[in-house]
Design an enzyme around this catalytic site. Sequence first.
Site, short mmCIF file in Angstrom:
data_model
loop_
_atom_site.label_atom_id
_atom_site.label_comp_id
_atom_site.label_asym_id
_atom_site.label_seq_id
_atom_site.Cartn_x
_atom_site.Cartn_y
_atom_site.Cartn_z
N LYS A 175 0.83 -1.20 0.00
CA LYS A 175 0.00 0.00 0.00
C LYS A 175 0.87 1.26 0.00
O LYS A 175 0.62 2.21 -0.74
CB LYS A 175 -0.87 -0.03 1.27
CG LYS A 175 -2.21 0.66 1.12
CD LYS A 175 -2.98 0.62 2.42
CE LYS A 175 -3.83 -0.62 2.57
NZ LYS A 175 -4.51 -0.66 3.88
N LYS A 182 -22.19 0.65 -2.34
CA LYS A 182 -22.87 1.83 -2.86
C LYS A 182 -22.11 2.28 -4.10
O LYS A 182 -20.98 1.84 -4.33
CB LYS A 182 -22.93 2.94 -1.81
CG LYS A 182 -21.59 3.57 -1.46
CD LYS A 182 -21.84 4.74 -0.53
CE LYS A 182 -20.64 5.63 -0.39
NZ LYS A 182 -20.88 6.75 0.51
N GLY A 200 -24.90 -1.17 3.78
CA GLY A 200 -23.77 -2.07 3.96
C GLY A 200 -22.54 -1.22 4.15
O GLY A 200 -22.63 -0.08 4.60
N CYS A 242 -18.76 0.63 7.61
CA CYS A 242 -19.02 1.53 8.75
C CYS A 242 -20.36 1.28 9.43
O CYS A 242 -20.40 0.82 10.56
CB CYS A 242 -18.92 2.97 8.30
SG CYS A 242 -17.31 3.34 7.59
C1 UGA Z 1 -20.98 6.40 6.40
C2 UGA Z 1 -21.46 7.77 6.89
O1 UGA Z 1 -22.44 8.29 5.98
C3 UGA Z 1 -20.29 8.74 7.00
O2 UGA Z 1 -20.73 9.98 7.51
C4 UGA Z 1 -19.24 8.12 7.92
O3 UGA Z 1 -18.10 8.95 8.05
C5 UGA Z 1 -18.81 6.78 7.37
O4 UGA Z 1 -19.95 5.92 7.26
C6 UGA Z 1 -17.80 6.19 8.31
O5 UGA Z 1 -18.17 5.86 9.44
O6 UGA Z 1 -16.62 6.15 7.97
P1 UGA Z 1 -20.34 5.40 3.99
O7 UGA Z 1 -20.16 4.09 4.67
O8 UGA Z 1 -19.32 5.88 3.01
O9 UGA Z 1 -20.47 6.58 5.08
O10 UGA Z 1 -21.70 5.29 3.20
P2 UGA Z 1 -23.14 5.97 3.25
O11 UGA Z 1 -23.23 6.99 2.19
O12 UGA Z 1 -23.51 6.36 4.63
O13 UGA Z 1 -24.04 4.74 2.81
C7 UGA Z 1 -24.10 3.58 3.65
C8 UGA Z 1 -25.06 2.56 3.08
O14 UGA Z 1 -26.40 3.00 3.22
C9 UGA Z 1 -24.87 2.24 1.61
O15 UGA Z 1 -24.94 0.84 1.45
C10 UGA Z 1 -26.04 2.92 0.94
O16 UGA Z 1 -26.45 2.27 -0.23
C11 UGA Z 1 -27.10 2.82 2.02
N1 UGA Z 1 -28.16 3.85 1.94
C12 UGA Z 1 -27.85 5.17 2.07
C13 UGA Z 1 -29.48 3.47 1.73
O17 UGA Z 1 -29.79 2.26 1.62
N2 UGA Z 1 -30.47 4.42 1.67
C14 UGA Z 1 -30.18 5.74 1.80
O18 UGA Z 1 -31.11 6.55 1.75
C15 UGA Z 1 -28.84 6.12 2.01
#
Ligand code: UGA
Length: 429
Positions: free
Chosen positions: A35, A319, A253, A256
Site C-alpha cells: 500500500k 454503494k 452495507g 461503517c
Molecule cells: C458512512 C457515513 O455516511 C459517514 O458519515 C461516515 O463517516 C462513514 O460511514 C464512516 O463511518 O466512515 P459510507 O459508509 O461511506 O459513510 O456510506 P453511506 O453513504 O452512509 O451509505 C451507507 C449505506 O447506506 C450504503 O450501502 C447505501 O447504499 C445505504 N443507503 C444510504 C441506503 O440504503 N439508503 C439511503 O437513503 C442512504
Amino acid sequence: MRLTVIGTGYLGAVHAACMAEVGHDVLGVDVDQAKISALAEGRAPFFEPGFPEVLARNLENGRLRFSTSPAEAAAFGDVHFVCVGTPQTPGSHAADLRYVDAAVQGLAPHLRPGALIVGKSTVPVGTAARLASGLDADLAWNPEFLREGFAVEDTLRPDRLVVGVTSPRAEAVLREVYATMLDAGTPWVSTDLATAELVKVAANSFLATKISFINAMAEICEATGADVPTLAEAIGYDARIGRRFLRAGVGFGGGCLPKDIRAFRHRASELGLEESVRFLGEVDAINLRRRSRAVSLARELVGGSFAGTGVAVLGATFKPDSDDIRDSPALAVANAIRAEGARVTVHDPQGVDNARAAFPELDYSPSAQKACEGAHVVLHLTEWAEYRQLDPAAIAEVVAAPALVDGRNALDAAAWRAAGWTVRALGRQ
Ligand code: UGA
C-alpha cells in the site's frame, strides 16, 4: 505543521493527502508495504473520485511522503493522527481494537516532547481515556465523518469538526491543523473525549436508523399496496424529517454503518446499558430482512425456484462511486441466490476485482449487458449511474426472460415495463 497519519486505508490516505493539500508537511505510515509503495508512486489503492489528483499534486510538491517505519513517524510529527481500522471482531459484535492499540504503542516510545496523538478511528466510548492513561503524551479524539465517494470533498469542506480534548493546548494545536477549514466557517465542536467518541457512533446509528425506518415503511407498503418512494418524498418535505437517507431498498452495507451499530450495542451492554440502544438490534434486523426480500422477489419472478436458472446482478459494491464491497447487500443477495442453485453473473463498474477475490464462486462480466445474457431475472442492487442509462429494449433481447428486481428504486420502472419487462421493486408494486 508536520503531521503524521498512521494507517493509510480509506480514511488515512485521504486525510494525509488532504492535510498536505491545505499546506501541511505530511508523512503517511502503514505496516502494509504494498500500500505504501503504491501511494508513494501516486497510485491510489482504492477507487475514490478526486483522490488520485490530490495524491499526485502533493507528492509532486513534496508536502506528502509515505513510510512503513513507526520510529520515523514518531520522529517526524508534531501531531500524529491514528487512522487505522476498527473492524468487527470475527464471531462477536465488538470492535477489534488491536490496530488502534498497536498504532499508539508503536509511537509511544519514540515520541518527541510535546507531540500530540489524535485518534480518528471509530472506537467504543472509553477507548481514548484508556489509551491516554498509559501514555506520556497528550491525546485527543477527532472523529471523521467522510463518506466514500465524496471523501476528498468531505475532508476539505467538512460540515463540522469535532474534537475531544483534555487540555487547552491540544485544542489550540488542532485549531492550527484545521485553520483552513475554520477560516471557511466550518462549525467547531470542542468537547471531552467520551463525547467525541460517542458523536461518531451516534451519527452513524442515526443514519442507519433513518434507512431502516424507511425500509420498515417499505415492508408495510408492500403489504398494503402503497408506494414507499412517494411516502419518503412526502414525509421528507417536512424539514424536521428531511429527504436525505430515506431511499428504501436493499439497505445499508459497507465498512461503517453495520459494524458501528453492532459495536455500539456491544459496548452499551458492557456498560450495563443494553436497553438504551436495543433498538439498534431492530435496525440491523430490518436491514438484513431487505436482502432476503430481494431474494424472494427474484425467486417469485423465476417461478418459485432458482435451480438451473441464470441470474444477473447489477452492482457489487455497497454503494455507487466506490470499489468497496465490505458487507455489500448486492453480494449478500448474489451469494444467497447462488446457494439456491442459480448461476449468478455479477457486473460492477469498479468492484469486480474486490468481489472476485472475496467470492470467486460467482461469475463476473465486463459489461452490464453481457451479465444479462441468458438471465431469467435481473437484479439491480447498486445504483451506479450507468445502470440508469441502460436500454431496457436492448437488454430484453439478450435475456432468457424480461424480469427485473429494482433493489434500489432507482430505475425508471415505467420505461422498463414499456419495453416488455415485468418489474418488481422493494416497497412498491
Ligand atoms: C458512512 C457515513 O455516511 C459517514 O458519515 C461516515 O463517516 C462513514 O460511514 C464512516 O463511518 O466512515 P459510507 O459508509 O461511506 O459513510 O456510506 P453511506 O453513504 O452512509 O451509505 C451507507 C449505506 O447506506 C450504503 O450501502 C447505501 O447504499 C445505504 N443507503 C444510504 C441506503 O440504503 N439508503 C439511503 O437513503 C442512504
